[in-house]
Design an enzyme around this catalytic site. Structure first.
Site, short mmCIF file in Angstrom:
data_model
loop_
_atom_site.label_atom_id
_atom_site.label_comp_id
_atom_site.label_asym_id
_atom_site.label_seq_id
_atom_site.Cartn_x
_atom_site.Cartn_y
_atom_site.Cartn_z
N GLU A 117 0.89 -1.17 0.00
CA GLU A 117 0.00 0.00 0.00
C GLU A 117 0.93 1.22 0.00
OE1 GLU A 117 -3.19 0.09 -0.26
OE2 GLU A 117 -3.72 -2.00 0.08
N CYS A 154 -2.55 9.12 2.38
CA CYS A 154 -2.26 8.66 1.01
C CYS A 154 -3.46 8.93 0.12
CB CYS A 154 -1.92 7.18 1.03
SG CYS A 154 -3.17 6.22 1.88
P1 NAD Z 1 8.06 5.44 4.72
O1 NAD Z 1 8.07 4.64 3.47
O2 NAD Z 1 9.16 6.36 4.97
O3 NAD Z 1 8.00 4.47 5.99
C1 NAD Z 1 7.02 3.48 6.11
C2 NAD Z 1 7.55 2.37 7.00
O4 NAD Z 1 8.68 1.78 6.38
C3 NAD Z 1 8.03 2.85 8.36
O5 NAD Z 1 7.73 1.86 9.32
C4 NAD Z 1 9.52 2.97 8.17
O6 NAD Z 1 10.24 2.84 9.38
C5 NAD Z 1 9.78 1.80 7.26
N1 NAD Z 1 11.00 1.93 6.47
C6 NAD Z 1 11.64 3.06 6.08
N2 NAD Z 1 12.75 2.75 5.37
C7 NAD Z 1 12.79 1.39 5.30
C8 NAD Z 1 13.68 0.47 4.68
N3 NAD Z 1 14.74 0.86 4.00
N4 NAD Z 1 13.41 -0.85 4.81
C9 NAD Z 1 12.32 -1.25 5.48
N5 NAD Z 1 11.44 -0.44 6.09
C10 NAD Z 1 11.67 0.88 5.99
O7 NAD Z 1 6.63 6.17 4.75
P2 NAD Z 1 6.08 7.19 5.85
O8 NAD Z 1 6.77 8.48 5.65
O9 NAD Z 1 6.09 6.56 7.20
O10 NAD Z 1 4.55 7.28 5.40
C11 NAD Z 1 4.11 8.10 4.41
C12 NAD Z 1 3.93 7.34 3.10
O11 NAD Z 1 3.05 6.24 3.30
C13 NAD Z 1 3.27 8.19 2.04
O12 NAD Z 1 3.90 7.99 0.80
C14 NAD Z 1 1.84 7.65 1.99
O13 NAD Z 1 1.17 7.85 0.77
C15 NAD Z 1 2.06 6.22 2.29
N6 NAD Z 1 0.81 5.61 2.78
C16 NAD Z 1 0.13 4.77 1.95
C17 NAD Z 1 -1.06 4.22 2.38
C18 NAD Z 1 -1.84 3.30 1.50
O14 NAD Z 1 -2.71 2.61 2.03
N7 NAD Z 1 -1.58 3.23 0.21
C19 NAD Z 1 -1.55 4.52 3.65
C20 NAD Z 1 -0.83 5.38 4.46
C21 NAD Z 1 0.38 5.91 4.01
#
Ligand code: NAD
Length: 495
Positions: free
Chosen positions: A270, A304
């Site tokens: 997602e 999102c």
């Molecule tokens: P992010 O991708 O920075 O982080 C998401 C998760 O991934 C966190 O738990 C983070 O610690 C982890 N993470 C970060 N780097 C990683 C790596 N290298 N390996 C493994 N895990 C890692 O996203 P964010 O800033 O926390 O959230 C915002 C983003 O999430 C936006 O792009 C938003 O659109 C998206 N989002 C999507 C949905 C959906 O349902 N499509 C819902 C909510 C948020």
């Protein structure tokens, strides 16, 4: 050797909700709360004032290995547990969370910065996943039929995939976790939850709720490694892990898909969005402004699903803009613990600065600020902002804003608006406002996993949530949500 903590941080419903956040600060592995193996902690900050709320345990490699091992050890008995029993545990989690909705909301306000109304709305949404999947747990589908040649019975069953790694973002710290935990547990999978570093307290509280609801030891584990990348790669390399369910940015999702490829780990993604919102000629402006306001301002724009690219027909543009500005003027910005405030803080000053830079760039590229546009005061607050004169393809139009900024593009030709709405690497959601038949015709031509027609919110645990293109793979919620945690097995039986 890691020690387990002697006291579990069970919620204290009599304490003021805002004070509960600091109770949840440890990892949860194999049915016990523990500090990280090397005793390190990272600060969880209150975005409203930048002050630490508490220090959360850093999970070491050993903690992560232990979590995966505990989930693997618990899998045989949990996957063999009667669906009704799994269902009733989820139902109890729903009951507890329903009773403690203020506690959940207050923890989210503290560590995420969102407004009280947004936190309560998320608490309700998050809680419903437990009820929905309590109901789905006892309705896992199967099939039994005669082959066309008549030589055998085709029996189709579904088996839990196995140990699932669940990774969640900070913007909906409760709902993104329950939207994964509930279907995983309903399906019979065991789990390791890795929440965002900004919002671990909500995740730990949810685990406390599941523990009180009767989830057996090892079925749910919680780890917060720092840094994240190497620890997640290590867990995905473990033979026991068979599923990754990730919600977060497209950038990180892409990298994780590559890692999953090494062991062909089943992945649900997602990811990010850049939702278009189209106001067609003939749209009811009251409905369009109300829907647009919700689609933009829900969760302070940190969603999102947040409407980012507003395409408004020239015949309605000026009136739409002035009514939106009026609506945004009435927003009260400030800390979420003051329940009168309707817009909270962004999750961090870093996020606030990103939004501010995006607005500055939009202005450099020719946009006009009609309201807002300048952050002021302490904390990670950014004011409701509306930009007009935005060009399709400009920086603010192609970037996921993730803040309370409405960027309006004026259009003359509906065909062109549809083409521009589809001109994006993302395809999570789109919004259309217009006379119903015209709006439906446009809706079916939009390349998005979800389309809202004449409304500003679509999320519902009973509906399939997910995107096309680089917004993701798979669906959460609905009956599709549990299938993401199940493998289809075909058994051939001689007739
Ligand atoms: P992010 O991708 O920075 O982080 C998401 C998760 O991934 C966190 O738990 C983070 O610690 C982890 N993470 C970060 N780097 C990683 C790596 N290298 N390996 C493994 N895990 C890692 O996203 P964010 O800033 O926390 O959230 C915002 C983003 O999430 C936006 O792009 C938003 O659109 C998206 N989002 C999507 C949905 C959906 O349902 N499509 C819902 C909510 C948020």
């Amino acid at each position: 050797m890691t020690t387990t903590s002697t006291t579990a941080p069970t919620a204290a419903p009599d304490a003021p909700p805002a004070e509960q956040a600091g109770l949840f600060r440890d990892l949860y592995v194999d049915g016990a709360w523990r500090p990280g193996g090397d005793g390190g902690r990272f600060d969880v900050l209150d975005p409203a004032d930048g002050r630490p709320i508490t220090g959360f345990a850093i999970a070491t490699e050993q903690d992560c290995d232990d979590a995966v091992a505990a989930a693997a050890a618990a899998l045989p008995s949990w996957s063999a547990t009667a669906p009704r029993v799994r269902s009733e545990i989820l139902r109890r989690a729903w009951e507890i969370l329903t009773a403690e909705s203020d506690v959940l909301a207050a923890i989210m306000v503290r560590e995420n910065g969102k407004s009280w109304a947004d936190a309560k709305a998320e608490a309700g949404y998050a809680t419903e996943f437990f009820r929905w999947f309590a109901e789905e747990a006892v309705r896992i589908p199967g099939d039994w039929r005669l082959s066309p040649a008549g030589d055998k019975r085709i029996v189709v069953t579904h088996r839990p995939i196995g140990v699932a790694l669940l990774i969640t973002p900070w913007n909906f710290p409760a709902a993104m976790a329950t939207r994964k935990l509930a279907p995983a547990l309903a399906a019979g999978c065991t789990t390791v939850l890795k929440p965002a570093r900004e919002t671990p307290l909500t995740a730990a509280y949810l685990v406390d709720v599941l523990e009180r609801a009767g989830v057996p030891r090892g079925v749910v584990n919680l780890v917060t490694p720092v840094p994240t990348g190497p620890a997640v790669a290590r867990m995905l390399a473990a033979d026991a892990v068979r599923k990754l369910s990730f919600t977060g940015s497209t950038e990180v999702g892409r990298e994780l898909l590559k890692t999953c490829a090494d062991r062909v780990v089943n992945a649900s993604m997602e990811l990010g969005g850049n939702a278009p919102l189209i106001v067609l000629p003939g749209a009811d402006l009251d409905q369009a402004v109300e829907g647009a306001f919700l689609a933009k301002m829900r969760n302070g724009g940190s969603a999102c699903t947040s409407a980012n690219r507003f395409y408004v027909h020239a015949s309605l543009h000026d009136e739409f803009v002035s009514r939106m500005v009026e609506r945004l003027e009435a927003v009260r910005t400030g800390p979420g613990l003051d329940r009168e405030n309707t817009l909270g803080a962004l999750v961090s000053t870093g996020e606030r600065d990103k939004v501010a830079r995006l607005v500055d760039t939009a202005v450099e590229e020719g946009a006009e600020v009609r309201i807002g546009g300048t952050p002021s005061g302490e904390g990670a607050f950014y004011p409701p902002t509306l930009l007009t004169g935005v060009r399709h393809g400009s920086t603010v139009n192609v970037t996921e804003i993730f803040g309370p900024v409405t960027a309006v593009v004026e259009f003359d030709d509906v065909e062109q608006a549809v083409a521009q709405a589809n001109d994006s690497e993302y395809g999570l959601i789109a919004y259309v406002f217009g006379e119903e038949r015209a709006a439906m015709q446009v809706a079916t031509r939009l390349d998005a996993g979800m389309v809202a027609v004449n409304r500003g919110v679509v999320s519902d645990p009973a509906a399939p949530f997910g995107g096309t293109k680089q917004s993701g793979l798979g669906r959460e919620g609905a009956s599709e949500g549990i299938l993401e945690f199940l493998e289809t097995q075909y058994i051939a039986v001689s007739a």
